[in-house]
Write a protein that holds these residues in place. Structure first.
Motif, PDB file in Angstrom:
ATOM      1  N   TRP A   1     -21.848  24.227  -1.880  1.00 42.58           N
ATOM      2  CA  TRP A   1     -21.875  24.727  -3.262  1.00 42.58           C
ATOM      3  C   TRP A   1     -20.633  24.262  -4.008  1.00 42.58           C
ATOM      4  CZ3 TRP A   1     -23.720  30.385  -4.565  1.00 42.58           C
ATOM      5  CH2 TRP A   1     -23.822  30.520  -5.959  1.00 42.58           C
ATOM      6  N   GLN A   2     -19.488  24.327  -3.359  1.00 37.39           N
ATOM      7  CA  GLN A   2     -18.251  23.873  -3.990  1.00 37.39           C
ATOM      8  C   GLN A   2     -18.382  22.414  -4.439  1.00 37.39           C
ATOM      9  OE1 GLN A   2     -14.801  24.503  -1.509  1.00 37.39           O
ATOM     10  NE2 GLN A   2     -15.415  26.584  -0.989  1.00 37.39           N
TER      11      GLN A   2
ATOM     12  N   GLU B   1     -18.503  20.996  -8.333  1.00 35.68           N
ATOM     13  CA  GLU B   1     -17.542  20.011  -8.832  1.00 35.68           C
ATOM     14  C   GLU B   1     -18.272  18.868  -9.538  1.00 35.68           C
ATOM     15  OE1 GLU B   1     -13.971  17.090  -7.161  1.00 35.68           O
ATOM     16  OE2 GLU B   1     -14.935  18.537  -5.820  1.00 35.68           O
ATOM     17  N   HIS B   2     -19.384  18.425  -8.948  1.00 42.53           N
ATOM     18  CA  HIS B   2     -20.194  17.377  -9.589  1.00 42.53           C
ATOM     19  C   HIS B   2     -20.831  17.904 -10.877  1.00 42.53           C
ATOM     20  CE1 HIS B   2     -22.831  14.050 -10.286  1.00 42.53           C
ATOM     21  NE2 HIS B   2     -23.933  14.694  -9.910  1.00 42.53           N
TER      22      HIS B   2
ATOM     23  N   ASN C   1     -19.734  20.104 -12.829  1.00 45.70           N
ATOM     24  CA  ASN C   1     -18.699  20.216 -13.850  1.00 45.70           C
ATOM     25  C   ASN C   1     -18.643  18.936 -14.671  1.00 45.70           C
ATOM     26  OD1 ASN C   1     -16.533  21.120 -15.324  1.00 45.70           O
ATOM     27  ND2 ASN C   1     -15.044  20.906 -13.680  1.00 45.70           N
ATOM     28  N   ALA C   2     -18.779  17.796 -14.001  1.00 44.91           N
ATOM     29  CA  ALA C   2     -18.785  16.507 -14.701  1.00 44.91           C
ATOM     30  C   ALA C   2     -20.096  16.289 -15.450  1.00 44.91           C
ATOM     31  CB  ALA C   2     -18.553  15.377 -13.699  1.00 44.91           C
ATOM     32  N   VAL C   3     -21.211  16.706 -14.844  1.00 39.77           N
ATOM     33  CA  VAL C   3     -22.515  16.573 -15.504  1.00 39.77           C
ATOM     34  C   VAL C   3     -22.544  17.362 -16.809  1.00 39.77           C
ATOM     35  CG1 VAL C   3     -24.990  17.085 -15.278  1.00 39.77           C
ATOM     36  CG2 VAL C   3     -23.729  16.127 -13.334  1.00 39.77           C
ATOM     37  N   PHE C   4     -21.894  18.500 -16.836  1.00 36.80           N
ATOM     38  CA  PHE C   4     -21.820  19.345 -18.028  1.00 36.80           C
ATOM     39  C   PHE C   4     -21.327  18.539 -19.230  1.00 36.80           C
ATOM     40  CE2 PHE C   4     -19.714  22.561 -20.726  1.00 36.80           C
ATOM     41  CZ  PHE C   4     -20.718  23.505 -20.837  1.00 36.80           C
ATOM     42  N   ASP C   5     -20.321  17.698 -19.006  1.00 36.04           N
ATOM     43  CA  ASP C   5     -19.795  16.856 -20.080  1.00 36.04           C
ATOM     44  C   ASP C   5     -20.697  15.648 -20.342  1.00 36.04           C
ATOM     45  OD1 ASP C   5     -17.548  18.447 -20.547  1.00 36.04           O
ATOM     46  OD2 ASP C   5     -16.414  17.445 -18.965  1.00 36.04           O
ATOM     47  N   GLU C   6     -21.225  15.059 -19.271  1.00 39.17           N
ATOM     48  CA  GLU C   6     -22.065  13.869 -19.425  1.00 39.17           C
ATOM     49  C   GLU C   6     -23.303  14.149 -20.269  1.00 39.17           C
ATOM     50  OE1 GLU C   6     -22.902  12.686 -15.458  1.00 39.17           O
ATOM     51  OE2 GLU C   6     -20.828  12.131 -14.991  1.00 39.17           O
TER      52      GLU C   6
ATOM     53  N   GLU D   1     -32.712  14.903 -10.202  1.00 38.00           N
ATOM     54  CA  GLU D   1     -32.782  16.281  -9.717  1.00 38.00           C
ATOM     55  C   GLU D   1     -31.439  16.733  -9.156  1.00 38.00           C
ATOM     56  OE1 GLU D   1     -33.663  20.025  -8.559  1.00 38.00           O
ATOM     57  OE2 GLU D   1     -34.783  18.726  -9.922  1.00 38.00           O
ATOM     58  N   ALA D   2     -30.739  15.823  -8.475  1.00 41.06           N
ATOM     59  CA  ALA D   2     -29.439  16.184  -7.905  1.00 41.06           C
ATOM     60  C   ALA D   2     -28.443  16.569  -9.002  1.00 41.06           C
ATOM     61  CB  ALA D   2     -28.893  15.021  -7.081  1.00 41.06           C
ATOM     62  N   ASP D   3     -28.508  15.873 -10.155  1.00 46.63           N
ATOM     63  CA  ASP D   3     -27.607  16.198 -11.267  1.00 46.63           C
ATOM     64  C   ASP D   3     -27.969  17.542 -11.890  1.00 46.63           C
ATOM     65  OD1 ASP D   3     -26.230  13.848 -10.894  1.00 46.63           O
ATOM     66  OD2 ASP D   3     -27.317  12.749 -12.446  1.00 46.63           O
ATOM     67  N   ARG D   4     -29.268  17.779 -12.066  1.00 50.31           N
ATOM     68  CA  ARG D   4     -29.683  19.071 -12.624  1.00 50.31           C
ATOM     69  C   ARG D   4     -29.269  20.211 -11.694  1.00 50.31           C
ATOM     70  NH1 ARG D   4     -34.595  16.276 -13.789  1.00 50.31           N
ATOM     71  NH2 ARG D   4     -35.658  17.409 -12.112  1.00 50.31           N
ATOM     72  N   SER D   5     -29.476  20.021 -10.406  1.00 51.39           N
ATOM     73  CA  SER D   5     -29.104  21.050  -9.435  1.00 51.39           C
ATOM     74  C   SER D   5     -27.598  21.301  -9.449  1.00 51.39           C
ATOM     75  CB  SER D   5     -29.561  20.636  -8.035  1.00 51.39           C
ATOM     76  OG  SER D   5     -29.150  21.585  -7.065  1.00 51.39           O
ATOM     77  N   ALA D   6     -26.832  20.219  -9.562  1.00 47.13           N
ATOM     78  CA  ALA D   6     -25.374  20.357  -9.585  1.00 47.13           C
ATOM     79  C   ALA D   6     -24.908  21.105 -10.825  1.00 47.13           C
ATOM     80  CB  ALA D   6     -24.727  18.975  -9.522  1.00 47.13           C
ATOM     81  N   LEU D   7     -25.560  20.854 -11.971  1.00 49.97           N
ATOM     82  CA  LEU D   7     -25.194  21.572 -13.194  1.00 49.97           C
ATOM     83  C   LEU D   7     -25.415  23.069 -13.017  1.00 49.97           C
ATOM     84  CD1 LEU D   7     -24.311  21.626 -16.139  1.00 49.97           C
ATOM     85  CD2 LEU D   7     -26.690  21.230 -16.789  1.00 49.97           C
TER      86      LEU D   7
END
Length: 474
Positions: free
Chosen positions: A300-301, A305-306, A308-313, A455-461
């Motif tokens: 989860w950590q 962290e990923h 957090n970057a997607v949020f801006d992207e 999907e990995a980016d959406r999940s990370a967000l």
């Protein structure tokens, strides 16, 4: 009738409470007589007095109001402007127009007092016409709204005050420039990096406000409620006490404005004094801001962290700005920009100043290189169009509120998001994913980018957003 100053009102209220305490046993069914108001509130409040005031406010926020306190408003409506009924309703509790709660914490309780509420705590916002025939769950007559949390609310109000001051200073300087130059001048309305359009001044003093964006024409930031129509915690408190409990504040429903000391006709005069409104405001203003909590799970950590970057992207941070700078933690009550019916600075003999820097949580607020506190609210205190013809879930209200269009809402502050499910202004979306997919209008591009992402980016967000929590209360 001359207005008593806040300090005098507090002293009188304390004296009345002391008299009442002599005649009321400790088991009396009344919250307002449960503890005495705090006396002597003027100028900068010392730590012990601030604690006592906030203790009183918490007592009032979490306790259950009764008819002995003035619960009920048989001959008054939920309207924010004192409005008489033609006849009392048959039932005291009326889900669509109040009374609809016994305690403030009856709705604001997730995860603790002062928090948000589930779908079951939704309220129905209506005009408060004198006839109960219009008080209905029908969306023609009321807008259904979820309960927002209040953590960090004092910081939000302070930000709004500073931004209001900035915008109104730009208006003054633009008018001055036009007058001195003899030419039309356009000023950009920007405060704390948030753009509110432009204002154009003509040499004759006329103003063109057509390009003002996301704020009322008076340039007052109103940071509270989903529509951004409440100026202050004090206004919110006075409104809510009347709407949800039938407890009427003297500062709005007393003789100064209505000519009566029992406007609602329930047999209880001067139901809640300025001093107790001040206590409720102080408690809410001092609620610690939500925090970002590191997950114990290593996967989860890493995902957060990923994310957090997607949020801006995905440009989520264009509106959900991570932090806004605040120059002062001194919360003045009453505030400077409320409208008639809410006690304002200058109407009291001496305003009270609550230094939020005295509270334990303040030491954890980061600061920028200029010494400003950084308030991590993930918001911009601005209204946006949030629905369009194709993505309309957030544009489902039929009534405008205070001249704010039906599809326009204040950017939701995301701090505390994990602790405040369900989501949406009606609490009718069970997941963050649903709420993101419902974004239209000004947020459409970010929403579309989210859907198009891996999907990995959406999940990370989502993993990142779920680290934004409300911590334990002090």
């Amino acid at each position: 009738m001359a207005r008593a100053g806040l300090a005098l009102a507090i002293l009188l209220s304390a004296a009345n409470a002391a008299i009442s305490a002599e005649t009321s046993p400790p088991w009396a069914e009344s919250i307002l007589s449960g503890t005495q108001p705090v006396a002597g509130l003027s100028g900068k409040i010392d730590p012990d007095t601030l604690k006592a005031l906030r203790d009183r406010g918490e007592h009032l926020f979490t306790g259950h109001f009764t008819t002995a306190d003035g619960v009920g408003r048989p001959f008054a409506t939920q309207a924010i402007v004192p409005t008489k009924r033609k006849r009392p309703p048959q039932n005291q509790f009326f889900r669509s127009a109040g009374l609809d709660a016994n305690a403030c914490a009856g709705c604001h309780n997730m995860p603790v007092a002062g928090g948000a509420g589930e779908f079951v705590t939704n309220v129905f916002v209506s005009e408060g016409f004198e006839s109960a025939d219009f008080e209905s769950l029908d969306p023609q007559f009321s807008n259904e709204r979820g309960t927002n949390h209040l953590f960090g609310a004092g910081l939000v109000e302070l930000l709004a005050r500073e931004m209001t001051r900035d915008l109104q200073a730009i208006r003054r300087s633009t008018l001055d420039s036009a007058r001195i130059s003899g030419e039309t001048v356009t000023g950009k309305l920007v405060s704390k990096g948030v753009h509110f359009g432009t204002i154009t001044a003509h040499p004759d003093g006329m103003l063109d406000l057509t390009e003002v964006d996301g704020v009322d024409a008076d340039l007052v930031i109103r940071p509270f409620t989903q529509k951004g129509v409440m100026t202050s915690l004090r206004q919110f408190t006075v409104n809510a006490l009347n709407h949800h409990h039938g407890i009427q504040a003297v500062e709005r429903f007393g003789k100064r404005w209505t000519g009566e000391d029992d406007f609602d006709g329930d047999g209880v005069a001067d139901e809640i004094a300025d001093a107790d409104i001040a206590a409720l405001v102080a408690w809410q203003a001092g609620l610690q801001p939500p925090v970002r909590r590191a997950p114990e799970d290593e996967a989860w950590q890493k995902a957060a962290e990923h994310g957090n970057a997607v949020f801006d992207e995905l440009q989520c941070s264009a509106c959900h700005i991570r932090a806004l700078p605040l120059s002062s933690l001194e919360f003045v009550d009453p505030g400077p920009v409320d409208m008639a019916g809410t006690l304002r600075s200058g109407e009291a003999e001496a305003d009270a100043v609550y230094d939020l820097a005295l509270l334990e949580w303040a030491k954890d607020l980061p600061r920028d290189e200029e010494g400003n506190w950084l308030v991590p609210l993930f918001g911009d205190l601005k209204r946006h169009v949030i629905a369009d013809q194709e993505v309309s879930a957030f544009g489902n209200e039929l009534l405008a509120q205070r001249f704010v269009e039906r599809n326009v809402f204040m950017t939701t502050e995301l701090w505390g998001l994990e602790s405040t499910a369900p989501y949406g202004h009606r609490n009718d979306m069970t997941t963050m994913d649903e709420a993101i997919r419902a974004h239209g209008g000004a947020a459409r591009a970010s929403r579309d980018a989210y859907i198009a992402a891996e999907e990995a980016d959406r999940s990370a967000l989502i993993a990142f957003l779920r680290t934004l929590v409300i911590g334990e209360a002090e």
